[in-house]
Design a protein around this motif. Structure first.
Motif, PDB file in Angstrom:
ATOM      1  N   ILE A  43       0.850  -1.196   0.000  1.00  0.00           N
ATOM      2  CA  ILE A  43       0.000   0.000   0.000  1.00  0.00           C
ATOM      3  C   ILE A  43       0.884   1.244   0.000  1.00  0.00           C
ATOM      4  N   ARG A  47       0.974   4.215  -2.804  1.00  0.00           N
ATOM      5  CA  ARG A  47       0.789   5.635  -2.451  1.00  0.00           C
ATOM      6  C   ARG A  47       1.967   6.466  -2.934  1.00  0.00           C
ATOM      7  N   LEU A  50       1.646   6.990  -6.633  1.00  0.00           N
ATOM      8  CA  LEU A  50       0.627   8.006  -6.916  1.00  0.00           C
ATOM      9  C   LEU A  50       1.164   9.413  -6.637  1.00  0.00           C
ATOM     10  N   ARG A  51       1.938   9.555  -5.570  1.00  0.00           N
ATOM     11  CA  ARG A  51       2.541  10.870  -5.276  1.00  0.00           C
ATOM     12  C   ARG A  51       3.464  11.316  -6.405  1.00  0.00           C
TER      13      ARG A  51
END
Length: 94
Positions: A43, A47, A50-51
Motif C-alpha cells: 500500500i 501511495r 501516486l505521489r
C-alpha cells in the motif's frame, strides 16, 4: 488550452497503468490472506507511486498553465492560477 502536454500525459498514463496493476495485486494479496505487513508495505509503495504522478502533473501545471498566466499579464488569471496551486498543495499535505 490543453490540460496536459502529450509527453506528460503519456508518462502519467504509463505510471497509472502500472499503479492499477499494483492495486489489483493488493486486492489479490488481501483475498489470499497475505501477511498484514506485506500488504501495508505494498500500500505504501502504491501511495508513493501516486505521489510521483501527482508531482509530475503539478510540475507540468506550473511549467505550462501557471507560466502561461504569468506571461499573459492578466492579473486576474495569475491570481486564479496561484490560488488554485496553493489550494491543491494544501490539500496534498493532508
Amino acid at each position: 488550452m490543453s490540460l496536459m502536454r502529450e509527453e506528460i500525459k503519456a508518462s502519467c498514463l504509463k505510471r497509472l497503468k502500472r499503479i492499477e496493476g499494483q492495486i489489483r495485486g493488493l486486492a489479490g494479496m488481501v483475498e489470499d490472506d497475505r501477511y498484514c505487513i506485506d500488504v501495508v508495505t505494498q500500500i505504501a509503495a502504491a501511495r508513493a507511486a501516486l505521489r510521483r504522478v501527482e508531482e509530475e502533473v503539478l510540475r507540468d501545471h506550473v511549467a505550462h498553465c501557471v507560466e502561461h498566466a504569468i506571461a499573459s499579464g492578466d492579473k486576474a488569471d495569475q491570481r486564479r492560477k496561484i490560488t488554485e496551486l496553493m489550494d491543491v498543495i494544501g490539500r496534498a499535505d493532508r
